[in-house]
Motif scaffolding. Structure first.
Motif, PDB file in Angstrom:
ATOM      1  N   ALA A 204       0.811  -1.231   0.000  1.00 45.62           N
ATOM      2  CA  ALA A 204       0.000   0.000   0.000  1.00 45.62           C
ATOM      3  C   ALA A 204       0.843   1.279   0.000  1.00 45.62           C
ATOM      4  N   PRO A 205       1.499   1.597  -1.111  1.00 41.05           N
ATOM      5  CA  PRO A 205       2.335   2.805  -1.171  1.00 41.05           C
ATOM      6  C   PRO A 205       1.507   4.082  -1.035  1.00 41.05           C
ATOM      7  N   ILE A 206       2.032   5.049  -0.301  1.00 43.78           N
ATOM      8  CA  ILE A 206       1.303   6.267   0.034  1.00 43.78           C
ATOM      9  C   ILE A 206       0.938   7.094  -1.202  1.00 43.78           C
ATOM     10  N   GLY A 207       1.799   7.064  -2.223  1.00 45.84           N
ATOM     11  CA  GLY A 207       1.516   7.856  -3.427  1.00 45.84           C
ATOM     12  C   GLY A 207       0.204   7.449  -4.080  1.00 45.84           C
TER      13      GLY A 207
ATOM     14  N   ILE B  96     -15.362   0.033  -1.911  1.00 44.70           N
ATOM     15  CA  ILE B  96     -15.322  -1.430  -1.994  1.00 44.70           C
ATOM     16  C   ILE B  96     -13.893  -1.827  -2.330  1.00 44.70           C
ATOM     17  N   SER B  97     -13.210  -2.451  -1.383  1.00 42.02           N
ATOM     18  CA  SER B  97     -11.846  -2.919  -1.634  1.00 42.02           C
ATOM     19  C   SER B  97     -11.902  -4.372  -2.078  1.00 42.02           C
ATOM     20  N   ILE B  98     -11.219  -4.665  -3.187  1.00 40.30           N
ATOM     21  CA  ILE B  98     -11.218  -6.020  -3.737  1.00 40.30           C
ATOM     22  C   ILE B  98      -9.764  -6.443  -3.934  1.00 40.30           C
ATOM     23  N   GLY B  99      -9.383  -7.548  -3.287  1.00 40.07           N
ATOM     24  CA  GLY B  99      -8.007  -8.022  -3.418  1.00 40.07           C
ATOM     25  C   GLY B  99      -7.455  -8.503  -2.095  1.00 40.07           C
TER      26      GLY B  99
ATOM     27  N   PRO C  83      -4.979  -3.574  -1.032  1.00 35.28           N
ATOM     28  CA  PRO C  83      -6.185  -2.793  -1.367  1.00 35.28           C
ATOM     29  C   PRO C  83      -7.098  -2.559  -0.171  1.00 35.28           C
ATOM     30  N   ILE C  84      -7.214  -3.557   0.710  1.00 37.43           N
ATOM     31  CA  ILE C  84      -8.106  -3.408   1.863  1.00 37.43           C
ATOM     32  C   ILE C  84      -7.566  -2.350   2.817  1.00 37.43           C
ATOM     33  N   ASP C  85      -6.255  -2.412   3.114  1.00 40.85           N
ATOM     34  CA  ASP C  85      -5.654  -1.385   3.961  1.00 40.85           C
ATOM     35  C   ASP C  85      -5.689  -0.018   3.285  1.00 40.85           C
ATOM     36  N   SER C  86      -5.508   0.003   1.972  1.00 43.23           N
ATOM     37  CA  SER C  86      -5.542   1.282   1.250  1.00 43.23           C
ATOM     38  C   SER C  86      -6.912   1.934   1.351  1.00 43.23           C
ATOM     39  N   ALA C  87      -7.970   1.142   1.236  1.00 39.09           N
ATOM     40  CA  ALA C  87      -9.321   1.701   1.370  1.00 39.09           C
ATOM     41  C   ALA C  87      -9.515   2.307   2.755  1.00 39.09           C
ATOM     42  N   LYS C  88      -8.983   1.646   3.778  1.00 36.62           N
ATOM     43  CA  LYS C  88      -9.059   2.207   5.131  1.00 36.62           C
ATOM     44  C   LYS C  88      -8.289   3.523   5.215  1.00 36.62           C
ATOM     45  N   ALA C  89      -7.089   3.542   4.632  1.00 37.93           N
ATOM     46  CA  ALA C  89      -6.271   4.758   4.676  1.00 37.93           C
ATOM     47  C   ALA C  89      -6.953   5.904   3.929  1.00 37.93           C
TER      48      ALA C  89
ATOM     49  N   VAL D 193     -13.805  -7.197  -0.045  1.00 37.08           N
ATOM     50  CA  VAL D 193     -14.008  -8.437  -0.810  1.00 37.08           C
ATOM     51  C   VAL D 193     -12.627  -9.075  -0.989  1.00 37.08           C
ATOM     52  N   PRO D 194     -12.189  -9.867  -0.020  1.00 33.28           N
ATOM     53  CA  PRO D 194     -10.828 -10.409  -0.069  1.00 33.28           C
ATOM     54  C   PRO D 194     -10.655 -11.485  -1.147  1.00 33.28           C
TER      55      PRO D 194
END
Length: 382
Positions: A86-89, A107-110, A114-120, A138-139
């Protein structure tokens, strides 16, 4: 100190503890469930969904197109540039696109990134607007980022940092075995060891309650030892993949905690972002030696680990230390059976990095009581 402030606060929570319930609303599982995302967002009262995902799923599989189709007119955008750790850029870029879209649900899929990125992204939008945007996970792997309030991401200088808030817990988790078939077997089974890492380290986590957390963790360990080898032998068996999804949910059953999970995770975070090693692989490297260290140096934690023995079909050796060492050996054996036995050398980690890794992994650095032990663990991973 308030009982609720430390939630019990001891390694053995069999007689006293506190379970802080997570704000997750639904966990939905079964084949084809990811094609009903329109129903899921409606259940949350949302009408504009933005998908967060990575390149592989969006360009090499029909998963994302199917998700977009299931949303119909409710789909207002997709960001597919989320990379490993999950790179910040990419998170910053996605945040701006989500704001412009007017989305009211993510909706994070992967996998975990992606799931952590959606939270961020949700965290950053809240920082900017004061409003929370809910997410649905959606893991497609067994990493289990979908049950926690924590979001880890990587800065430009390859440091892993995190944000945390109960509002970041995905409100719905959707486990669709059909989607898991698109996950390469090596990624699938290595992230299964990540789920095992969660389950084992929760057994001695001072904030983990006996019920439901530890009891479910023990059942998860049983299922992971049972079904991961079957999934490697027959990767097209969708029912086995579906069972592993449930095992991973039980491995880190939703409860609210902040901070790290345990020593294996801490080493994994130090290795993953800095040296670009996938988190599934970091758990393959670190979990067995950490359990062996606990067996020899932490009697209270060894007692918790020894509980695993009957769940993996082993017979007690008569002491917590010996039983914990058996568990460590069993974990190492499972990693090898799955084809994930590896070394830091194979991942091009330069020699002599033991101390920087230990300093990154441990709060307190050289003053931490496990500093020298961790140096030895990392040295033996080469």
């Amino acid at each position: 100190m308030s009982f609720f402030a430390n939630q019990g606060g001891q390694v053995d929570s069999s007689l006293v503890g506190c379970y802080p319930a997570s704000p997750v609303k639904f966990m939905i599982y079964g084949r084809g469930t990811a094609k009903k995302l329109d129903e899921v967002i409606a259940k949350l009262g949302a009408s504009k969904a933005f998908i967060i995902t990575g390149q592989s799923l969006s360009t090499r599989t029909p998963v994302i197109k199917d998700a977009e189709a299931s949303l119909g007119k409710a789909h207002v955008g997709t960001f597919n540039k989320i990379g490993q750790h999950a790179p910040i850029g990419a998170i910053r870029e996605a945040t701006e696109l989500v704001k412009k879209s007017g989305a009211d649900v993510l909706i994070s899929i992967g996998g975990g990134s992606p799931i952590d990125s959606a939270k961020a992204i949700a965290y950053q939008i809240h920082e900017d607007t004061g409003k929370w945007i809910p997410s649905i996970a959606v893991p497609t792997t067994l990493s289990v980022a979908e049950t926690t309030q924590n979001a880890g991401f990587t800065t430009e200088d390859k440091k892993k940092i995190a944000v945390s808030d109960p509002e970041l817990v995905p409100k719905v988790v959707v486990y669709d075995g059909d989607l898991a078939l698109y996950t390469p077997t090596n990624l699938w089974t290595s992230t299964g060891i990540r789920a095992l890492d969660h389950a084992v380290e929760l057994l001695y986590h001072p904030l983990a309650a006996e019920v439901p957390t530890k009891r479910l963790a023990l059942e998860a360990i049983r299922d992971l030892f049972t079904y991961l080898p079957k999934s490697k032998t027959n990767p097209e068996d969708v029912d086995v993949r579906q069972k592993l999804f449930l095992a991973c949910y039980a491995a880190l059953f939703p409860f609210l905690y902040t901070g790290g999970v345990g020593l294996s995770h801490s080493i994994g975070h130090a290795l993953g972002a800095t040296y670009n090693i996938p988190h599934g692989i970091t758990s393959c490297l670190t979990l067995a030696p950490v359990v062996a260290l606990k067996a020899k140096t932490k009697p209270d934690e060894a007692r918790m680990i020894a509980r695993v023995i009957p769940y993996i079909g082993k017979t007690s050796e008569g002491s917590d230390e010996k039983d914990s060492l058996v568990v460590s050996q069993a974990i190492a054996g499972l990693v090898e059976v799955l084809g994930h036995k590896t070394s830091l050398t194979e991942y091009k980690v330069p020699p002599g990095e033991e101390e920087p890794i230990a300093l990154h992994a441990l709060v307190g650095g050289k003053e931490h009581p496990d500093f020298e032990n961790l140096i030895n663990i990392v040295h033996n991973l080469y």
